[in-house]
Design a protein around this motif. Structure first.
Motif, PDB file in Angstrom:
ATOM      1  N   LEU A  52       0.974  -1.314   0.197  1.00 35.47           N
ATOM      2  CA  LEU A  52       0.000  -0.062  -0.086  1.00 35.47           C
ATOM      3  C   LEU A  52       1.033   1.296  -0.035  1.00 35.47           C
ATOM      4  O   LEU A  52       0.599   2.159  -0.841  1.00 35.47           O
ATOM      5  CB  LEU A  52      -1.043  -0.211   1.217  1.00 35.47           C
ATOM      6  CG  LEU A  52      -1.860   1.262   1.299  1.00 35.47           C
ATOM      7  CD1 LEU A  52      -2.934   1.317  -0.125  1.00 35.47           C
ATOM      8  CD2 LEU A  52      -2.831   1.046   2.466  1.00 35.47           C
ATOM      9  N   ASP A  53       1.894   1.350   0.613  1.00 38.76           N
ATOM     10  CA  ASP A  53       2.937   2.462   0.868  1.00 38.76           C
ATOM     11  C   ASP A  53       3.196   2.795  -0.793  1.00 38.76           C
ATOM     12  O   ASP A  53       3.418   3.837  -1.106  1.00 38.76           O
ATOM     13  CB  ASP A  53       4.002   1.930   1.474  1.00 38.76           C
ATOM     14  CG  ASP A  53       3.718   1.984   3.114  1.00 38.76           C
ATOM     15  OD1 ASP A  53       2.579   2.662   3.626  1.00 38.76           O
ATOM     16  OD2 ASP A  53       4.189   1.379   4.006  1.00 38.76           O
ATOM     17  N   ILE A  54       3.861   1.709  -1.120  1.00 35.83           N
ATOM     18  CA  ILE A  54       4.353   1.716  -2.625  1.00 35.83           C
ATOM     19  C   ILE A  54       3.284   2.183  -3.524  1.00 35.83           C
ATOM     20  O   ILE A  54       3.519   3.148  -4.355  1.00 35.83           O
ATOM     21  CB  ILE A  54       4.687   0.504  -3.264  1.00 35.83           C
ATOM     22  CG1 ILE A  54       6.017   0.116  -2.454  1.00 35.83           C
ATOM     23  CG2 ILE A  54       5.113   0.393  -4.689  1.00 35.83           C
ATOM     24  CD1 ILE A  54       6.535  -1.753  -2.567  1.00 35.83           C
ATOM     25  N   ALA A  55       2.294   1.739  -3.457  1.00 39.67           N
ATOM     26  CA  ALA A  55       1.047   2.379  -4.516  1.00 39.67           C
ATOM     27  C   ALA A  55       0.518   3.623  -4.058  1.00 39.67           C
ATOM     28  O   ALA A  55       0.472   4.656  -5.015  1.00 39.67           O
ATOM     29  CB  ALA A  55      -0.266   1.260  -4.181  1.00 39.67           C
ATOM     30  N   LYS A  56       0.602   4.216  -2.922  1.00 36.12           N
ATOM     31  CA  LYS A  56       0.181   5.662  -2.474  1.00 36.12           C
ATOM     32  C   LYS A  56       1.253   6.502  -3.385  1.00 36.12           C
ATOM     33  O   LYS A  56       0.929   7.585  -3.664  1.00 36.12           O
ATOM     34  CB  LYS A  56      -0.043   5.604  -1.057  1.00 36.12           C
ATOM     35  CG  LYS A  56      -1.005   5.466  -0.379  1.00 36.12           C
ATOM     36  CD  LYS A  56      -0.821   5.484   1.176  1.00 36.12           C
ATOM     37  CE  LYS A  56      -2.197   4.913   1.691  1.00 36.12           C
ATOM     38  NZ  LYS A  56      -2.021   5.216   3.212  1.00 36.12           N
ATOM     39  N   VAL A  57       2.563   5.838  -3.159  1.00 34.45           N
ATOM     40  CA  VAL A  57       3.711   6.894  -3.644  1.00 34.45           C
ATOM     41  C   VAL A  57       3.566   7.161  -5.163  1.00 34.45           C
ATOM     42  O   VAL A  57       3.769   7.893  -5.855  1.00 34.45           O
ATOM     43  CB  VAL A  57       4.929   6.535  -2.863  1.00 34.45           C
ATOM     44  CG1 VAL A  57       5.964   7.308  -3.592  1.00 34.45           C
ATOM     45  CG2 VAL A  57       4.957   6.739  -1.616  1.00 34.45           C
ATOM     46  N   LYS A  58       3.562   5.738  -5.685  1.00 36.92           N
ATOM     47  CA  LYS A  58       3.633   5.574  -7.013  1.00 36.92           C
ATOM     48  C   LYS A  58       2.536   5.944  -7.961  1.00 36.92           C
ATOM     49  O   LYS A  58       2.662   6.714  -9.249  1.00 36.92           O
ATOM     50  CB  LYS A  58       4.036   4.129  -7.541  1.00 36.92           C
ATOM     51  CG  LYS A  58       4.674   3.814  -8.735  1.00 36.92           C
ATOM     52  CD  LYS A  58       5.336   2.740  -8.854  1.00 36.92           C
ATOM     53  CE  LYS A  58       6.162   2.448 -10.221  1.00 36.92           C
ATOM     54  NZ  LYS A  58       6.665   1.221 -10.579  1.00 36.92           N
ATOM     55  N   TYR A  59       1.335   5.813  -7.402  1.00 33.68           N
ATOM     56  CA  TYR A  59       0.161   6.076  -8.173  1.00 33.68           C
ATOM     57  C   TYR A  59      -0.963   7.066  -7.612  1.00 33.68           C
ATOM     58  O   TYR A  59      -1.660   7.483  -8.201  1.00 33.68           O
ATOM     59  CB  TYR A  59      -0.843   4.691  -8.475  1.00 33.68           C
ATOM     60  CG  TYR A  59       0.224   3.642  -8.805  1.00 33.68           C
ATOM     61  CD1 TYR A  59       0.719   3.843 -10.147  1.00 33.68           C
ATOM     62  CD2 TYR A  59       0.398   2.524  -8.146  1.00 33.68           C
ATOM     63  CE1 TYR A  59       1.610   2.628 -10.591  1.00 33.68           C
ATOM     64  CE2 TYR A  59       1.316   1.352  -8.738  1.00 33.68           C
ATOM     65  CZ  TYR A  59       2.032   1.670  -9.980  1.00 33.68           C
ATOM     66  OH  TYR A  59       2.551   0.702 -10.416  1.00 33.68           O
ATOM     67  N   GLY A  60      -0.854   7.238  -6.159  1.00 31.04           N
ATOM     68  CA  GLY A  60      -1.793   8.170  -5.469  1.00 31.04           C
ATOM     69  C   GLY A  60      -2.870   7.564  -4.836  1.00 31.04           C
ATOM     70  O   GLY A  60      -3.047   6.159  -5.042  1.00 31.04           O
TER      71      GLY A  60
END
Length: 113
Positions: A52-60
């Motif tokens: 989830l951390d990766i998704a938030k940073v990468k895609y919003g």
């Protein structure tokens, strides 16, 4: 089932699970499948990031993959073979000329009245 659970959450040398990799690659169907198979959403990689951390940073926050990871409802995307939206039908009609012919006929009818 317990052995499967361990394998689905296996981590590579960077601490990434299959879910981390699927999220990083924006493979929505893989993310959905892994979540449905009950993979862990809380495992952290070597940089201390969850998927989830990766998704938030990468895609919003509003991205489909981010929403899946937050367990929010996301309607599955259809494959091209399954997809026949109104837009696709209109595009096809324009390409083959039938929609253009329809509007030409419609405007000629309007002029006649």
């Amino acid at each position: 089932p317990r052995a499967f659970k361990a394998k689905i959450d296996a981590q590579n040398n960077d601490g990434n699970t299959a879910l981390h990799t699927a999220v990083d690659s924006n493979f929505e169907k893989c993310v959905r499948t892994l979540i449905e198979a009950d993979c862990s959403l809380t495992i952290r990689d070597s940089r201390n990031n969850t998927a989830l951390d990766i998704a938030k940073v990468k895609y919003g926050e509003e991205h489909r993959v981010t929403k899946l990871l937050k367990r929010l409802p996301v309607i599955p995307l259809k494959t091209k073979a399954e997809s026949t939206s109104k837009t696709d039908l209109i595009k096809a009609a324009v390409i083959e000329g039938s929609l253009t012919n329809y509007f030409v006929a419609l405007s000629e009818t309007a002029k006649a009245h």
